[in-house]
Design an enzyme around this catalytic site. Sequence first.
Site, PDB file in Angstrom:
ATOM      1  CG  ASP A 105      -7.524  -4.956   9.501  1.00  0.00           C
ATOM      2  OD1 ASP A 105      -7.403  -3.766  10.161  1.00  0.00           O
ATOM      3  OD2 ASP A 105      -9.419  -3.961  10.301  1.00  0.00           O
TER       4      ASP A 105
HETATM    5  N1  URA Z   1     -12.896  -5.100  12.709  1.00  0.00           N
HETATM    6  C1  URA Z   1     -11.765  -4.246  12.500  1.00  0.00           C
HETATM    7  O1  URA Z   1     -12.003  -3.070  11.976  1.00  0.00           O
HETATM    8  N2  URA Z   1     -11.199  -4.592  11.984  1.00  0.00           N
HETATM    9  C2  URA Z   1     -10.777  -5.951  12.420  1.00  0.00           C
HETATM   10  O2  URA Z   1      -9.391  -6.168  12.340  1.00  0.00           O
HETATM   11  C3  URA Z   1     -11.623  -6.854  13.625  1.00  0.00           C
HETATM   12  C4  URA Z   1     -12.745  -5.606  13.759  1.00  0.00           C
END
Ligand code: URA
Length: 312
Positions: A105
């Site tokens: 993310d």
């Molecule tokens: N878990 C998350 O919360 N964010 C990511 O980008 C990947 C795994």
Amino acid sequence: MPLVRLQKVIAEAGLASRRKAEELMVAGRVTVNGKIVRQLGSRVDPERDKVAVDGRVIGEEPKIVIMLNKPVGYVATASDDRGRPTVLDLVAGLGRRVYPVGRLDQDTEGLILITNDGPLAYALTHPSHEVPKTYVAMIHGHPGRTALKALGDGVTLEDGRTAPARVRLLGAHGGNALLELTIHEGRNRQVRRMCEAVGHEVLQLKRTRVGTLSLGPLRPGQSRRLTEAEVESLRRAAGLIVESADEPRPRPAREPRPRPAREPRPGPAQTPRPGGQARPGGQARSKGRPGDTRGRGPGRGRQEYGPPRRTK
Ligand code: URA
């Protein structure tokens, strides 16, 4: 088109001598139209049949796999309809159509792969292949045994219960703690939601490993091309190369030590700040970054929760 011996097709593609091509076939590393062919007399129609060695189809655009340390602020998509900077902006100029593998993310930093190898990308991201991904999370508060065990056993999120995860408490700083979590699912914001489910907000998150690969010394924004040996071991971790039981494992070729290929470019927006991203709710700032575990934690004898370590 007359049928041609398979080892001749491989040799003429420049992948190996005919003798070596025969060895590759016997080792189960050659497929025709997706099926492993070990029979040495086999013939194929080079115009119509898809011949592949270690998943690489002869005659197709050469595959490339890049490892990038994604900075906070970049989105892990090929293009963004909101005009935000994407991870592809950081690896421009490859001359091939590539795309990021899986999700990371916008607020998360760390290891993301970028490739034009569709089957590899699929195998690395599909939960059925169970490729482990490791994250280091700085969380608010100090998790107790119950929270750590719950994370390891699986917690219930709105999209269902998470699979068992490996969890280690790496250390504590002020009001925050550093956790390492290894999961093999890829749900949206999974680590953040898992930690929240046990009462701990994630303040910073970094992915440090995917399958057999570690981020190593790449700084945010830096990328490098994977070596042949690294790609092969990733394929193995993803279940794309299966050794038969009676066959000795080939020793990976010695590769030069990988070096960063590219200096970080200043991002058009939200480039990472030295101390990490803003802390929601004005919590106390802690030293260090997720993933930087030097000099932290109790060292040997750290408690580990969840299923036993796997070697893949
Ligand atoms: N878990 C998350 O919360 N964010 C990511 O980008 C990947 C795994």
